[in-house]
Scaffold this active site. Structure first.
Site, short mmCIF file in Angstrom:
data_model
loop_
_atom_site.label_atom_id
_atom_site.label_comp_id
_atom_site.label_asym_id
_atom_site.label_seq_id
_atom_site.Cartn_x
_atom_site.Cartn_y
_atom_site.Cartn_z
N HIS A 226 -9.89 8.70 2.16
CA HIS A 226 -9.38 7.59 1.33
C HIS A 226 -9.53 8.01 -0.13
O HIS A 226 -10.60 8.47 -0.53
CB HIS A 226 -10.15 6.31 1.62
CG HIS A 226 -9.46 5.09 1.10
ND1 HIS A 226 -9.35 4.83 -0.25
CD2 HIS A 226 -8.82 4.09 1.73
CE1 HIS A 226 -8.68 3.69 -0.41
NE2 HIS A 226 -8.34 3.22 0.78
N ARG B 265 -1.51 8.61 1.34
CA ARG B 265 -2.91 8.92 1.02
C ARG B 265 -3.22 10.39 0.91
O ARG B 265 -4.05 10.80 0.11
CB ARG B 265 -3.80 8.35 2.11
CG ARG B 265 -4.01 6.92 1.88
CD ARG B 265 -5.11 6.38 2.69
NE ARG B 265 -4.92 4.95 2.59
CZ ARG B 265 -5.37 4.09 3.43
NH1 ARG B 265 -6.06 4.51 4.46
NH2 ARG B 265 -5.14 2.82 3.25
N HIS C 158 -12.48 8.82 5.76
CA HIS C 158 -12.20 7.40 6.00
C HIS C 158 -11.74 7.10 7.43
O HIS C 158 -12.22 6.17 8.05
CB HIS C 158 -11.10 6.99 5.01
CG HIS C 158 -10.68 5.57 5.09
ND1 HIS C 158 -11.55 4.52 4.86
CD2 HIS C 158 -9.47 5.00 5.36
CE1 HIS C 158 -10.91 3.38 4.98
NE2 HIS C 158 -9.65 3.63 5.30
N GLU D 151 0.85 -1.20 0.00
CA GLU D 151 0.00 0.00 0.00
C GLU D 151 0.87 1.24 0.00
O GLU D 151 2.08 1.16 0.28
CB GLU D 151 -0.92 0.01 1.22
CG GLU D 151 -2.06 -1.01 1.11
CD GLU D 151 -2.98 -1.04 2.31
OE1 GLU D 151 -2.93 -0.10 3.13
OE2 GLU D 151 -3.74 -2.01 2.43
N ARG E 207 -2.06 8.90 8.70
CA ARG E 207 -1.88 7.47 8.99
C ARG E 207 -1.39 6.70 7.77
O ARG E 207 -1.93 6.84 6.67
CB ARG E 207 -3.21 6.87 9.43
CG ARG E 207 -3.16 5.39 9.70
CD ARG E 207 -4.53 4.86 10.04
NE ARG E 207 -5.42 4.99 8.92
CZ ARG E 207 -5.87 3.96 8.21
NH1 ARG E 207 -5.52 2.72 8.52
NH2 ARG E 207 -6.68 4.14 7.20
#
Ligand code: FAD
Ligand code: SIN
Length: 525
Positions: free
Chosen positions: A236, A283, A344, A111, A379
């Protein structure tokens, strides 16, 4: 009715259930969930759980990636403690009947922001797999009583007696008032653990389920506990854009396997925003790039092209995404998936240690409702299941060591006064929609001072009205959730206004540069 137990766990996601399962069998545990199990964001998790178990990985590398994503606000000592406990959590999950793919062969998922394949998973149904197994196990434990449809309203706090006091002058947590079957019950406990998850519903578009209304954060705020870094709300990059299914996530792990982002002209636009990391940039970078691309072209979505994976791989590795989008007529092996960013993950939360310890004796906060400092200003994907699981285990370890017994004193029952039932649902529905639109329009991916100030003024009016309703109406779930949603939204805006810089997930056009040294935003009621 008054119920007493050693430990009251409010919330049955990974954090709450890991805590309940790790507590010794001699302790009586009541595990509350406002909705039926399996529940919570845990149940929706697709990508997986990040842990440094692959042969080419290490604790130091995982910490370095977490720190790099976190905008210089990651607490390194906390990161070390949580990440080093990752392998033990993975083992614990295995012993609870949840072996994760990628653990033994170094073939975990990839990711954004991760430099190694360390996202351990169960196809793209990781969360459901964890939730169902842990809930099943909790049900077999004689010392754990699960109560579903049990809504914690407020913490019960009181003078400490012999137990000592924390930084809320003179107060200790004694339990909670809980709405169940239309009645408010008094739960008294030696230790109360808030594990109520996030607050995505403060935004109009979110990957979260309807119940994610920030209840635990609002409860702790009302009790006077400090909250940290609530301005950092993670969007997200890729939620499904479809009129019939607005909150369905399309996992980032797809990009880890080669899916690419295209604008509606078919251009791979990440080349212009982060040519080095492209679709696997952190992100905040990808979400801002999509937002900017949509605004530039006047489009309401972009495309995630996963055709290169082929039908077989999509069906085997990503059955959740493939089945859900196919059911809507989008065949991801033949055509790109329309996607849009959505709220998100609540990076901030109640200030807590890795074992959930707060400034109030008898109260711990764990999982997404807490803020340990692991995530800093942004995060890293799949670090939250890690944090939730480790915090649950740590909280249980410390509670078992210290012991917990329910208070013997009596506590007054919930007082209804002259409250009457709600007669006009429109009051709730309108406020609910107004809060979420205000947050989406004024407190989204890109912010300005003017928008934030306007949001605060609107939210203060709505909040005052909800407060009035709260005191005059018999409590019901919708009203209580609305009150918590409103409180949480206001906390986010107050935090955002007090950060006079752009950092991580907080991007303000009126103060674009970071200000050093970095600092946390800590506010309290
Ligand atoms: P949750 O799992 O959210 O559980 C909260 C519990 O609290 C529920 O049982 C709920 O009923 C209960 N509750 C709430 N309020 C009350 C109340 N007032 N009274 C009683 N009970 C209450 N993270 C990752 O690391 N990897 C991923 O792949 C990933 N994918 C995600 C996908 C989606 C769609 C979403 C929304 C999130 C994802 N996340 C992921 C984030 C992660 O799932 C959550 O941060 C994590 O599961 C939170 O766990 P938790 O135990 O703190 O809370
Ligand atoms: C995803 O699967 O894209 C979500 C992962 C996360 O939020 O950690």
């Amino acid at each position: 009715m008054t119920r007493r137990c050693d430990v009251l766990v409010i919330g049955a996601g990974l954090a709450g259930m890991a805590c309940a399962l790790e507590l010794p069998s001699r302790m009586s545990v009541i595990l509350l969930s406002k909705v039926r199990l399996p529940a919570g964001s845990t149940c929706l998790a697709q990508g997986g759980l990040a842990a440094p178990v692959a042969p080419d990985d290490s604790i130091d590398l995982h910490i370095a990636d977490t720190v790099a994503a976190g905008g210089d606000l990651v607490d390194r000592a906390v990161a070390r403690r949580i990440i080093s406990s990752g392998p033990a959590l993975v083992e614990k999950l295995r012993s609870w009947g949840v072996p994760l793919e990628g653990t033994d062969n170094g073939l975990g998922g990839m990711e954004g922001g991760h430099s190694r394949r360390r996202v351990l998973h169960h196809t793209d149904r990781t969360g459901r797999w964890i939730s169902e197994n842990l809930a099943g196990l909790c049900r077999t434990r004689p010392n754990i009583e699960i109560m579903e449809g049990a809504f914690a309203i407020n913490l019960i706090t009181g003078p400490p007696g012999a137990e000592g006091s924390g930084d809320i002058p003179g107060h200790r947590c004694l339990g909670a008032y809980v709405l169940m079957g239309g009645e408010v019950h008094t739960f008294l406990s030696g230790e109360t653990v808030i594990a109520t998850g996030g607050a995505g519903k403060v935004y109009r578009y979110t990957s979260n389920d309807d119940w994610a209304t920030g209840d635990g954060i609002a409860m702790a705020w009302r009790a006077g506990l400090p909250v940290r870094n609530m301005e950092f709300f993670q969007f997200h990059p890729t939620c499904l854009f479809h009129p019939e299914r607005r909150n369905f996530l399309v996992t980032e792990a797809l990009r880890g396997e080669g899916a690419v982002l295209l604008n509606l002209r078919g251009e791979r636009f990440m080349e212009r925003y982060d040519p080095a990391q492209m679709e696997l940039a952190p992100r905040d970078v990808v979400a801002r790039a999509i937002d900017s691309e949509m605004k530039r072209l006047g489009d309401d979505h972009v495309l995630l092209d996963a055709r290169s994976l082929g039908r077989k791989r999509l069906e085997e590795r990503f059955p959740e995404v493939t089945e859900n989008v196919s059911a809507l007529g989008i065949l991801p092996w033949e055509e790109p998936i329309p996607v849009v960013p959505a709220a998100h993950y609540c990076v901030g939360g109640v200030v807590a240690g890795v074992d959930g310890e707060t400034g109030m004796p008898g109260l711990r906060v764990i999982g997404e409702a807490s803020s340990t400092g692991l995530h800093g200003a942004n995060r890293l994907g799949s670090n939250s299941l890690l944090e939730a699981g480790v915090m649950g285990m740590e909280a249980a370890r410390v509670i078992a060591e210290k012991g917990a017994e329910p208070p013997t004193r009596t506590v007054g029952d919930w007082y209804f006064g002259r409250a009457t039932p709600l007669e006009e649902s429109v009051l709730i529905d309108h406020a609910w929609a107004a809060i979420r639109s205000t947050m989406w329009d004024y407190v989204g991916i890109i912010r300005t001072d003017r928008r934030l100030r306007r949001a605060l003024r609107i939210l203060e009016v709505i909040d005052a009205e909800i407060d009035e309703d709260y005191w005059r109406l018999i409590p019901d779930v919708e009203l209580l959730e609305l009150r918590n949603l409103s409180t949480t939204a206001r906390i986010i805006v107050l935090s955002a206004l007090s950060r006079r810089e752009s950092r991580g997930l907080h991007y303000n056009l009126d103060c674009r540069e970071p200000v050093n040294p970095p600092r946390d935003t800590i506010i309290r009621n």
